[in-house]
Design an enzyme around this catalytic site. Structure first.
Site, PDB file in Angstrom:
ATOM      1  N   ASP A   1      59.063 -26.428  29.933  1.00  0.00           N
ATOM      2  CA  ASP A   1      58.132 -26.665  31.031  1.00  0.00           C
ATOM      3  C   ASP A   1      58.952 -26.842  32.309  1.00  0.00           C
ATOM      4  O   ASP A   1      59.165 -27.959  32.782  1.00  0.00           O
ATOM      5  CB  ASP A   1      57.304 -27.914  30.738  1.00  0.00           C
ATOM      6  CG  ASP A   1      56.163 -28.107  31.725  1.00  0.00           C
ATOM      7  OD1 ASP A   1      55.882 -27.170  32.488  1.00  0.00           O
ATOM      8  OD2 ASP A   1      55.563 -29.189  31.734  1.00  0.00           O
TER       9      ASP A   1
ATOM     10  N   LYS B   1      47.819 -18.066  32.565  1.00  0.00           N
ATOM     11  CA  LYS B   1      47.312 -19.443  32.556  1.00  0.00           C
ATOM     12  C   LYS B   1      46.105 -19.562  33.493  1.00  0.00           C
ATOM     13  O   LYS B   1      46.175 -19.201  34.666  1.00  0.00           O
ATOM     14  CB  LYS B   1      48.398 -20.424  33.016  1.00  0.00           C
ATOM     15  CG  LYS B   1      49.482 -20.666  31.996  1.00  0.00           C
ATOM     16  CD  LYS B   1      50.567 -21.578  32.535  1.00  0.00           C
ATOM     17  CE  LYS B   1      50.157 -23.020  32.563  1.00  0.00           C
ATOM     18  NZ  LYS B   1      51.295 -23.896  32.962  1.00  0.00           N
TER      19      LYS B   1
ATOM     20  N   PHE C   1      46.715 -31.883  28.194  1.00  0.00           N
ATOM     21  CA  PHE C   1      47.668 -32.655  28.993  1.00  0.00           C
ATOM     22  C   PHE C   1      47.718 -34.108  28.514  1.00  0.00           C
ATOM     23  O   PHE C   1      46.945 -34.955  28.970  1.00  0.00           O
ATOM     24  CB  PHE C   1      47.278 -32.581  30.471  1.00  0.00           C
ATOM     25  CG  PHE C   1      47.761 -31.338  31.164  1.00  0.00           C
ATOM     26  CD1 PHE C   1      48.014 -30.173  30.467  1.00  0.00           C
ATOM     27  CD2 PHE C   1      47.962 -31.323  32.532  1.00  0.00           C
ATOM     28  CE1 PHE C   1      48.463 -29.026  31.107  1.00  0.00           C
ATOM     29  CE2 PHE C   1      48.413 -30.188  33.191  1.00  0.00           C
ATOM     30  CZ  PHE C   1      48.660 -29.035  32.480  1.00  0.00           C
TER      31      PHE C   1
END
Length: 332
Positions: free
Chosen positions: A27, A142, A189
């Site tokens: 990430d 995304k 998340f």
């Protein structure tokens, strides 16, 4: 038998243990971190690209994007838009040179409620990658987990063979809608869910009660119990403990800070999420219409807050990138 002592067996790092049953995704927009920790996949977003764009070692990518935009765009607005698209692609291409797997490329957050524009932008980006020799199988688009984003992903997957990563996901109902749309993967998340509960309840949570960990575990179990193809890629971690607790998730997207911590550790990593355990979970299958999805989101204060906040923050960073590009365009 020789009387010589047996050589000590080298212990595996926690990161290498984790890689045995979870695909590790970087990430970050930092290419050097990817080279160091050897993830399978990588993901970017406007915030990461904005951060990288301010670093000297990535200026050549900005220059290349601006040169391209000046060739294809007539107005300043068109040139800025073309620069943004090309910058995402160029960062993605650099990442694909390093990793063996896929890169996730985020659409402009301002398209989060426009299905048709999202589809058009995704196709454009995939075609730009193809011009650089990268097939769509190595690209994940995304999109925010709004109803419109999920339906855009449904069409991209089914009609265009473009794989999608649904991000800013905070609720079970977002996850179910994504699975029903047959998207490739979702990015719940973990840390942002915890942030909301800590802020709004004033409580502290141990790892077993951690609302982000509990939410992702439930989603994973639901997917495996009912045989969905959509994979779970937990994201947004606040501690390594969250990662240990979600070991076994299909994928985990991890920042360089925690990749470094896991690589330096030899703590044992136990598989916590497992399809065999999921099969015995007490869960009922749910199907969602658009109105049901919107109602459940409306009832989920946390998910509604964090989804809208995430879209605003990504949009703000995209506008900052646009300002940077406008300044550079004026100088060229």
């Amino acid at each position: 038998m020789s009387g010589e002592p047996q050589a000590k067996r080298t212990k595996m790092s926690s990161l290498d243990q984790l890689k045995q049953f979870t695909t590790v995704v970087a990430d970050t927009g930092d290419f050097e971190a990817m080279k160091a920790y050897k993830p399978t996949d990588a993901t970017t977003n406007p915030s990461l690209i904005l951060s990288a764009a301010g670093m000297e070692q990535y200026q050549h990518l900005l220059d290349k994007a601006i040169k391209y935009a000046k060739e294809v765009g007539s107005s300043v607005e068109e040139q800025v838009a073309e620069s943004l698209d090309m910058l995402s692609v160029l960062f993605g291409c650099e990442i694909l040179k390093i990793i063996p797997g896929r890169v996730s490329v985020e659409l402009d957050a301002r398209l989060s409620f426009d299905k048709d524009a999202s589809i058009a932008k995704a196709i454009k980006l995939v075609n730009l990658f193809a011009e650089y020799g990268y097939k769509k199988e190595r690209i994940l688009i995304k999109l925010a987990s709004t109803w419109e984003g999920i339906q855009a992903a449904r069409e991209l997957e089914k009609k265009h063979g473009i794989h999608c990563n649904l991000t800013l996901l905070f609720s079970m109902y977002q996850a179910i809608a994504c699975a029903e749309a047959n998207v490739t993967l979702i990015s719940p998340f973990v840390g942002r869910i915890l942030d909301w509960y800590v802020k709004n309840t004033g409580k502290t949570y141990d790892i077993k009660e951690h609302p982000g960990v509990v939410s992702v575990t439930r989603v994973y179990n639901y997917y495996k119990k009912f045989g969905y193809r959509t994979q779970v890629m937990a994201a947004s971690f606040r501690s390594a403990g969250e990662i240990y607790e979600l070991a076994g998730s299909d994928l985990l997207t991890i920042s360089p800070k925690f990749l470094k911590e896991l690589a330096a550790s030899e703590l044992p990593v136990k598989r916590m999420l497992d399809p065999k355990l999921a099969a015995n979970c007490d869960l009922e299958k749910i199907s969602l219409s658009e109105s049901q999805f919107r109602w459940h989101m409306n009832e989920d204060h946390m998910a509604t807050d964090k989804l809208s906040e995430g879209i605003r923050l990504f949009a703000a960073d995209t506008r900052k990138l646009e300002s940077l590009i406008k300044t550079l365009l004026a100088k060229k």
